[in-house]
Design a protein around this motif. Structure first.
Motif, PDB file in Angstrom:
ATOM      1  N   ALA A   1     -23.723 -12.247  28.393  1.00 20.12           N
ATOM      2  CA  ALA A   1     -24.970 -12.183  27.626  1.00 20.12           C
ATOM      3  C   ALA A   1     -25.937 -11.195  28.273  1.00 20.12           C
ATOM      4  O   ALA A   1     -25.846 -10.894  29.465  1.00 20.12           O
ATOM      5  N   ASP A   2     -26.860 -10.700  27.470  1.00 19.87           N
ATOM      6  CA  ASP A   2     -27.881  -9.767  27.949  1.00 19.87           C
ATOM      7  C   ASP A   2     -29.223 -10.494  28.022  1.00 19.87           C
ATOM      8  O   ASP A   2     -29.858 -10.746  27.007  1.00 19.87           O
ATOM      9  N   GLY A   3     -29.620 -10.856  29.226  1.00 21.72           N
ATOM     10  CA  GLY A   3     -30.932 -11.455  29.409  1.00 21.72           C
ATOM     11  C   GLY A   3     -30.910 -12.972  29.468  1.00 21.72           C
ATOM     12  O   GLY A   3     -29.954 -13.638  29.052  1.00 21.72           O
ATOM     13  N   VAL A   4     -32.009 -13.519  29.987  1.00 22.01           N
ATOM     14  CA  VAL A   4     -32.144 -14.965  30.156  1.00 22.01           C
ATOM     15  C   VAL A   4     -32.279 -15.664  28.807  1.00 22.01           C
ATOM     16  O   VAL A   4     -31.750 -16.752  28.602  1.00 22.01           O
ATOM     17  N   GLY A   5     -32.989 -15.020  27.881  1.00 24.13           N
ATOM     18  CA  GLY A   5     -33.198 -15.641  26.574  1.00 24.13           C
ATOM     19  C   GLY A   5     -31.886 -15.904  25.848  1.00 24.13           C
ATOM     20  O   GLY A   5     -31.694 -16.969  25.260  1.00 24.13           O
ATOM     21  N   ARG A   6     -30.987 -14.955  25.905  1.00 21.89           N
ATOM     22  CA  ARG A   6     -29.702 -15.151  25.250  1.00 21.89           C
ATOM     23  C   ARG A   6     -28.849 -16.191  25.977  1.00 21.89           C
ATOM     24  O   ARG A   6     -28.024 -16.865  25.349  1.00 21.89           O
ATOM     25  N   THR A   7     -29.031 -16.310  27.278  1.00 16.20           N
ATOM     26  CA  THR A   7     -28.306 -17.348  28.023  1.00 16.20           C
ATOM     27  C   THR A   7     -28.749 -18.732  27.574  1.00 16.20           C
ATOM     28  O   THR A   7     -27.917 -19.630  27.364  1.00 16.20           O
ATOM     29  N   PHE A   8     -30.055 -18.926  27.383  1.00 15.19           N
ATOM     30  CA  PHE A   8     -30.538 -20.210  26.861  1.00 15.19           C
ATOM     31  C   PHE A   8     -30.055 -20.427  25.429  1.00 15.19           C
ATOM     32  O   PHE A   8     -29.792 -21.561  25.019  1.00 15.19           O
ATOM     33  N   ARG A   9     -29.938 -19.346  24.687  1.00 11.99           N
ATOM     34  CA  ARG A   9     -29.431 -19.468  23.315  1.00 11.99           C
ATOM     35  C   ARG A   9     -27.975 -19.923  23.323  1.00 11.99           C
ATOM     36  O   ARG A   9     -27.557 -20.726  22.496  1.00 11.99           O
ATOM     37  N   ILE A  10     -27.202 -19.431  24.280  1.00 15.76           N
ATOM     38  CA  ILE A  10     -25.810 -19.852  24.416  1.00 15.76           C
ATOM     39  C   ILE A  10     -25.744 -21.344  24.722  1.00 15.76           C
ATOM     40  O   ILE A  10     -24.918 -22.074  24.168  1.00 15.76           O
TER      41      ILE A  10
ATOM     42  N   SER B   1     -22.599 -42.250  27.363  1.00 15.19           N
ATOM     43  CA  SER B   1     -22.307 -41.593  28.637  1.00 15.19           C
ATOM     44  C   SER B   1     -21.324 -40.440  28.470  1.00 15.19           C
ATOM     45  O   SER B   1     -21.486 -39.386  29.095  1.00 15.19           O
ATOM     46  N   PHE B   2     -20.304 -40.615  27.633  1.00 18.84           N
ATOM     47  CA  PHE B   2     -19.328 -39.537  27.425  1.00 18.84           C
ATOM     48  C   PHE B   2     -19.996 -38.320  26.793  1.00 18.84           C
ATOM     49  O   PHE B   2     -19.740 -37.187  27.190  1.00 18.84           O
ATOM     50  N   THR B   3     -20.869 -38.559  25.826  1.00 22.77           N
ATOM     51  CA  THR B   3     -21.571 -37.471  25.159  1.00 22.77           C
ATOM     52  C   THR B   3     -22.461 -36.720  26.137  1.00 22.77           C
ATOM     53  O   THR B   3     -22.486 -35.482  26.159  1.00 22.77           O
ATOM     54  N   TYR B   4     -23.201 -37.457  26.961  1.00 22.67           N
ATOM     55  CA  TYR B   4     -24.072 -36.827  27.941  1.00 22.67           C
ATOM     56  C   TYR B   4     -23.264 -36.028  28.958  1.00 22.67           C
ATOM     57  O   TYR B   4     -23.631 -34.904  29.321  1.00 22.67           O
ATOM     58  N   LEU B   5     -22.169 -36.601  29.431  1.00 25.97           N
ATOM     59  CA  LEU B   5     -21.381 -35.956  30.470  1.00 25.97           C
ATOM     60  C   LEU B   5     -20.741 -34.663  29.962  1.00 25.97           C
ATOM     61  O   LEU B   5     -20.790 -33.627  30.641  1.00 25.97           O
ATOM     62  N   LEU B   6     -20.152 -34.708  28.772  1.00 27.21           N
ATOM     63  CA  LEU B   6     -19.544 -33.504  28.223  1.00 27.21           C
ATOM     64  C   LEU B   6     -20.606 -32.460  27.885  1.00 27.21           C
ATOM     65  O   LEU B   6     -20.374 -31.252  28.036  1.00 27.21           O
ATOM     66  N   SER B   7     -21.778 -32.896  27.444  1.00 23.20           N
ATOM     67  CA  SER B   7     -22.880 -31.953  27.193  1.00 23.20           C
ATOM     68  C   SER B   7     -23.305 -31.263  28.486  1.00 23.20           C
ATOM     69  O   SER B   7     -23.608 -30.060  28.495  1.00 23.20           O
ATOM     70  N   PHE B   8     -23.310 -32.017  29.585  1.00 20.76           N
ATOM     71  CA  PHE B   8     -23.648 -31.425  30.880  1.00 20.76           C
ATOM     72  C   PHE B   8     -22.606 -30.391  31.299  1.00 20.76           C
ATOM     73  O   PHE B   8     -22.940 -29.315  31.798  1.00 20.76           O
ATOM     74  N   PHE B   9     -21.338 -30.696  31.070  1.00 17.84           N
ATOM     75  CA  PHE B   9     -20.277 -29.740  31.394  1.00 17.84           C
ATOM     76  C   PHE B   9     -20.400 -28.479  30.531  1.00 17.84           C
ATOM     77  O   PHE B   9     -20.167 -27.363  31.006  1.00 17.84           O
ATOM     78  N   LEU B  10     -20.757 -28.657  29.257  1.00 15.35           N
ATOM     79  CA  LEU B  10     -20.974 -27.508  28.389  1.00 15.35           C
ATOM     80  C   LEU B  10     -22.173 -26.683  28.854  1.00 15.35           C
ATOM     81  O   LEU B  10     -22.170 -25.452  28.730  1.00 15.35           O
ATOM     82  N   LEU B  11     -23.167 -27.363  29.398  1.00 16.93           N
ATOM     83  CA  LEU B  11     -24.323 -26.652  29.943  1.00 16.93           C
ATOM     84  C   LEU B  11     -23.902 -25.745  31.092  1.00 16.93           C
ATOM     85  O   LEU B  11     -24.311 -24.580  31.171  1.00 16.93           O
ATOM     86  N   LEU B  12     -23.048 -26.267  31.970  1.00 19.02           N
ATOM     87  CA  LEU B  12     -22.582 -25.476  33.103  1.00 19.02           C
ATOM     88  C   LEU B  12     -21.735 -24.293  32.644  1.00 19.02           C
ATOM     89  O   LEU B  12     -21.894 -23.170  33.142  1.00 19.02           O
ATOM     90  N   THR B  13     -20.826 -24.539  31.695  1.00 19.73           N
ATOM     91  CA  THR B  13     -19.971 -23.445  31.225  1.00 19.73           C
ATOM     92  C   THR B  13     -20.768 -22.416  30.433  1.00 19.73           C
ATOM     93  O   THR B  13     -20.451 -21.221  30.470  1.00 19.73           O
ATOM     94  N   SER B  14     -21.802 -22.849  29.732  1.00 14.42           N
ATOM     95  CA  SER B  14     -22.633 -21.887  29.005  1.00 14.42           C
ATOM     96  C   SER B  14     -23.359 -20.959  29.968  1.00 14.42           C
ATOM     97  O   SER B  14     -23.578 -19.782  29.656  1.00 14.42           O
ATOM     98  N   LEU B  15     -23.716 -21.465  31.137  1.00 13.07           N
ATOM     99  CA  LEU B  15     -24.317 -20.607  32.156  1.00 13.07           C
ATOM    100  C   LEU B  15     -23.333 -19.532  32.599  1.00 13.07           C
ATOM    101  O   LEU B  15     -23.698 -18.368  32.775  1.00 13.07           O
ATOM    102  N   GLY B  16     -22.057 -19.936  32.774  1.00  9.56           N
ATOM    103  CA  GLY B  16     -21.041 -18.970  33.162  1.00  9.56           C
ATOM    104  C   GLY B  16     -20.832 -17.901  32.109  1.00  9.56           C
ATOM    105  O   GLY B  16     -20.806 -16.700  32.408  1.00  9.56           O
TER     106      GLY B  16
END
Length: 275
Positions: A102-111, A81-96
């Motif tokens: 970043a330039d473009g959607v592709g690079r955002t997914f790469r982040i 659960s801790f791994t999943y939760l922190l991964s989800f938080f990293l997902l949100l911050t990577s969007l930010g």
């Protein structure tokens, strides 16, 4: 938010990251409990994971004191659960970070991929693997003539003085939480300020890195210090001196870490160097 902490069992086998069956050796090795629960979301204790995150910044010592009692006679907690939760938080911050730099959607997914699978999971596995062999050898109870007794990845039932690989991974992912707080969230929010050409920006920006790395070292120390069969765990605090010296050097040299280091660290994710 206080989790329910149960008392450890007084008898029975000791589960581990790679558990050994207690019935007979002929049955072979069972699938580790961590992987059995990998996709059983209803059985995951996200409430406990949130409680740990809130304590890792203000009172990290309590986190590792509770793990043994919560997991019942094992130091490793086979709950992703801790791994999943922190991964989800990293997902949100990577969007930010992606939307801002970043330039473009592709690079955002790469982040997203680099943040979660590269920075978090890969680094945590590397640190856990290194700690599993080095800490177990150097700081363990050992045998005469050797610096430490090597412990197998699969722990025998009833052996209470075994350094579990799963526990090393538990420590590494929890030590990553303040890194996420200070370098992925706080740094992102303050980047327009701390990346300016001013000495005050250099001081606060570099202090942010010192704080994040300092927390990482302290939480790692507290994690292994909680194990009663490890000795001289205070040696794990030695990187603090190195980080403090490097912090002073960067201040004297007027080297802005957020301005110069962040684009390098995140370049592999596809961010612009104009961060």
């Amino acid at each position: 938010m206080n989790p329910q902490i149960s008392l450890p069992r007084q008898h029975g086998g000791q589960p581990n990251f790679g558990s050994v069956p207690s019935r007979s050796r002929s049955e072979g090795l069972r699938m580790p409990r961590f992987f059995k629960r990998l996709f059983k979301f209803p059985q995951m204790d996200f409430e406990m994971a949130i409680w740990e995150m809130t304590r890792l910044i203000i009172a990290p010592k309590k986190v590792f004191r509770s793990i043994y009692y919560h997991t019942k006679n094992t130091w490793h907690r086979p709950d992703p659960s801790f791994t999943y939760l922190l991964s989800f938080f990293l997902l949100l911050t990577s969007l930010g970070w992606g939307l801002a730099y970043a330039d473009g959607v592709g690079r955002t997914f790469r982040i997203m991929a680099v943040f979660i699978f590269g920075h978090f999971l890969a680094v945590s596995l590397l640190v856990a693997t290194a700690a599993y062999f080095l800490v177990g050898q150097i700081l363990g109870p050992g045998v005469p003539g050797l610096p430490g007794r090597r412990r197998g990845l699969f722990v025998a039932p009833g052996d209470t003085e075994q350094l579990e690989f799963g526990y090393c991974f538990d420590v590494s992912i929890r030590a990553f939480f303040p890194i996420w707080v200070f370098l992925y969230v706080v740094q992102f929010i303050l980047m327009p300020v701390i990346a300016r050409d001013a000495y005050v920006s250099v001081f606060f920006g570099n202090s942010l890195y010192l704080l994040a790395l300092g927390y990482y070292v302290v939480i790692t120390f507290l994690g292994y210090n909680a194990l009663p069969f490890l000795h001289h765990t205070e040696l794990l605090l030695s990187p603090l001196l190195v980080f403090a010296v490097l912090w002073v050097i960067t201040l004297v040299a007027d080297y802005d870490l957020p301005k110069h280091l962040a684009p390098v660290l995140w370049a592999g994710a596809g961010l612009r160097h104009g961060v």
